[in-house]
Write an enzyme that holds these catalytic residues in place. Structure first.
Site, PDB file in Angstrom:
ATOM      1  N   LYS A  87     -33.885   9.707  51.252  1.00 60.55           N
ATOM      2  CA  LYS A  87     -32.354  10.501  51.405  1.00 60.55           C
ATOM      3  C   LYS A  87     -32.586  11.611  51.927  1.00 60.55           C
ATOM      4  O   LYS A  87     -33.232  12.452  51.813  1.00 60.55           O
ATOM      5  CB  LYS A  87     -31.938  10.643  49.838  1.00 60.55           C
ATOM      6  CG  LYS A  87     -30.794  11.050  49.549  1.00 60.55           C
ATOM      7  CD  LYS A  87     -30.548  10.748  48.048  1.00 60.55           C
ATOM      8  CE  LYS A  87     -28.912  10.804  47.661  1.00 60.55           C
ATOM      9  NZ  LYS A  87     -28.801  11.100  46.220  1.00 60.55           N
TER      10      LYS A  87
HETATM   11  O1  G3P Z   1     -25.013  10.640  43.998  1.00 57.40           O
HETATM   12  C1  G3P Z   1     -24.414  11.752  44.364  1.00 57.40           C
HETATM   13  C2  G3P Z   1     -24.486  12.502  42.912  1.00 57.40           C
HETATM   14  O2  G3P Z   1     -25.460  12.598  42.415  1.00 57.40           O
HETATM   15  C3  G3P Z   1     -23.554  13.751  42.825  1.00 57.40           C
HETATM   16  O3  G3P Z   1     -22.762  13.589  41.677  1.00 57.40           O
HETATM   17  O4  G3P Z   1     -21.596  14.244  39.777  1.00 57.40           O
HETATM   18  O5  G3P Z   1     -23.105  15.865  40.743  1.00 57.40           O
HETATM   19  O6  G3P Z   1     -21.131  15.164  41.850  1.00 57.40           O
HETATM   20  P1  G3P Z   1     -22.353  14.783  40.997  1.00 57.40           P
END
Ligand code: G3P
Length: 217
Positions: A87
């Site tokens: 990533k």
């Molecule tokens: O896959 C991306 C993710 O981990 C971010 O999610 O909920 O932290 O915006 P969030």
């Protein structure tokens, strides 16, 4: 549509795997920290533990932000296990790293994508996956789902191989809307995946079937 779970929690990963619909896992440094996984060796071991639970790809994020260090770290991560997908954040050196790693047939996931321009660059650089963060766009009153639609349109115009991985999914309707828009993959929490199976008519219908069976037996 592939289903990835977005967590570093081994119990939740096992539960999703046992459900039989899991195609992979995404993690990030914040998700690792949330599980109390700190220190390089522990983090690397945790990636291998995740790979040993699931069958599909496991996205492991580089911490470096400079090209040479990014590709070195990316190669180390890729060497950990053949399920690892490296990533890489959408920054200038990240684009170079995506190109370098994809030329070496190392699978990549371009993360922290918030615009069509960034998604176009990721595809040009040969990323295996591009991760638009739809929930975080919604958080700032932008339209996360519209970004998925625009990327789908542009990728289809040129038949790019890069898969659209809808990330920062917050709830079940995000999954359904992303499926309607043609996202190749979604990554979200277990709760959003499990939300897909819920319907009150299923519950009341089953209750009635079981009650009627008992009457006759
Ligand atoms: O896959 C991306 C993710 O981990 C971010 O999610 O909920 O932290 O915006 P969030």
């Amino acid at each position: 549509m592939k289903f990835f779970i977005d967590t570093a929690n081994l119990d939740q990963i096992r539960e999703a795997q046992e459900l039989g619909v899991l195609d992979g896992v995404t993690t990030n440094p914040s998700l690792m920290a949330k599980e109390g996984i700190t220190g390089r060796n522990n983090i690397l071991k945790h990636y291998v533990d995740i790979c040993n639970i699931v069958d599909g790809g496991v996205s492991a994020e580089v911490i470096a932000t400079e090209f040479k260090a990014m590709v070195k770290e990316g190669e180390e991560l890729a060497d950990l296990h053949d399920q690892i997908v490296v990533k890489i954040p959408m920054i200038k050196d990240g684009v170079k790293a995506l190109k370098y790693l994809s030329d070496k047939d190392i699978r990549t996931n371009c993360t922290l994508v918030f615009s069509v321009g960034q998604a176009l660059l990721a595809a040009k650089a040969g990323a295996t996956y591009v991760s638009p963060f739809i929930g975080r766009l919604d958080d700032i009153s932008a339209d996360g789902l519209n970004l998925i639609a625009e990327i789908r349109h542009i990728y289809d115009n040129y038949a790019f191989d890069t898969q659209i991985l809808a990330a920062s999914i917050r709830h079940t309707m995000h999954i359904i809307d992303c499926a309607k828009l043609g996202a190749d993959v979604m990554t979200g929490p277990l709760s959003a995946i499990e939300g897909l199976l819920k319907h009150p008519l299923t519950d009341s219908g089953l209750e009635k079937f079981l009650a009627d069976y008992k009457k006759g037996n």
